[in-house]
Write an enzyme that holds these catalytic residues in place. Structure first.
Site, mmCIF file in Angstrom:
data_model
loop_
_atom_site.group_PDB
_atom_site.id
_atom_site.type_symbol
_atom_site.label_atom_id
_atom_site.label_comp_id
_atom_site.label_asym_id
_atom_site.label_seq_id
_atom_site.Cartn_x
_atom_site.Cartn_y
_atom_site.Cartn_z
ATOM 1 N N ASP A 253 38.384 41.750 34.707
ATOM 2 C CA ASP A 253 37.506 42.774 34.155
ATOM 3 C C ASP A 253 37.312 43.826 35.249
ATOM 4 O OD1 ASP A 253 35.466 43.938 32.395
ATOM 5 O OD2 ASP A 253 34.042 43.160 33.864
ATOM 6 N N ASP B 13 34.325 46.771 35.314
ATOM 7 C CA ASP B 13 32.916 47.072 35.588
ATOM 8 C C ASP B 13 32.110 45.790 35.778
ATOM 9 O OD1 ASP B 13 32.652 50.190 34.784
ATOM 10 O OD2 ASP B 13 34.017 49.171 33.409
ATOM 11 N N ASP C 76 32.539 39.109 34.690
ATOM 12 C CA ASP C 76 31.124 38.976 35.049
ATOM 13 C C ASP C 76 30.223 38.719 33.861
ATOM 14 O OD1 ASP C 76 31.729 41.730 34.202
ATOM 15 O OD2 ASP C 76 29.608 42.098 34.635
#
Length: 230
Positions: A14, A16, A186
């Site tokens: 990922d 961001d 995240d």
């Protein structure tokens, strides 16, 4: 190398909240749009909790906050006017696109991790819900554009995370079996997408997960820093 990398041939990251802290730039663009619409600013703390489902959903959440739509209808919240949302989203893309990496920073350990994985010969992919047009400027700003063999944005395919389609696309693109792939993210969306695709999953706890501990999503592993992978 981290045990979760045993027999792994491809790692999908990922962006961001995993590789970069982009909230300062996202919040700047969100608040610029709200100012254009004569609506109250949201600020970085709220935007941090709204990131993860793409730019359209980000602006929908911002408008719900700024127009008190959620307060008007507790729970699900009332519908945001479609024309207003479209206008706000266009404004966001314009404001954010002017310099999407101005205040964005790499998290500690990211560069060391990516360098080491490349040296080991693993395939690296980027799978984000951010519009694809913003990926290259951010990666180029950190000199990381050559680290990834494939980059997918939230508008690259009809589906985005938590749908497994982007991850399945990556695995098929390189001809790598799902069980030889690792998804690193995240948020619960990353973990859900990875699990549904048959990938192993690894989470970092420092990013954006709507205010919830990412451990609650049941990843196969958690590292405090991506440097722990190598």
């Amino acid at each position: 190398m981290h045990p979760l990398l045993d027999d792994i041939e491809l790692v999908a990251f990922d962006l961001d909240g995993t590789l970069v802290d982009s909230v300062p730039d996202l919040a700047r663009a969100v608040d610029a749009v709200l100012a254009d619409l004569a609506l109250p600013a949201a600020g970085t703390a709220k935007v941090r909790d709204w990131v993860g489902n793409g730019s359209l959903k980000l602006m929908e959440r911002a408008l719900r906050f700024a127009t008190h739509a959620d307060a008007a209808s507790p729970g699900a919240g009332s519908e945001v006017d479609e024309a207003l949302l479209e206008r706000a989203h266009r404004g966001f893309l314009e404001h954010y696109g002017r310099d999407p990496g101005a205040h964005t920073r790499l998290y500690p350990g990211v560069r060391e991790c990516l360098d080491a994985l490349r040296e080991r010969g693993l395939r690296l992919a980027l799978v984000t819900n951010k519009p694809v047009a913003f990926i290259a400027p951010i990666l180029e700003g950190f000199g990381l554009e050559r680290h990834f063999d494939l980059c997918l944005g939230g508008d690259s395919l009809p589906e985005k995370k938590p749908d497994p389609a982007p991850l399945l696309h990556v695995a098929a693109h390189f001809g790598v079996a799902a069980e030889a792939c690792l998804m690193v993210g995240d948020s619960r969306h990353d973990i859900a997408a990875g699990r549904s695709a048959g990938f192993r999953t690894l989470a970092v706890p420092y990013g954006y997960n709507h205010g919830e501990p990412v451990r609650d999503s049941g990843p196969d592993g958690v590292v405090e820093s991506l440097a722990e992978l190598v």
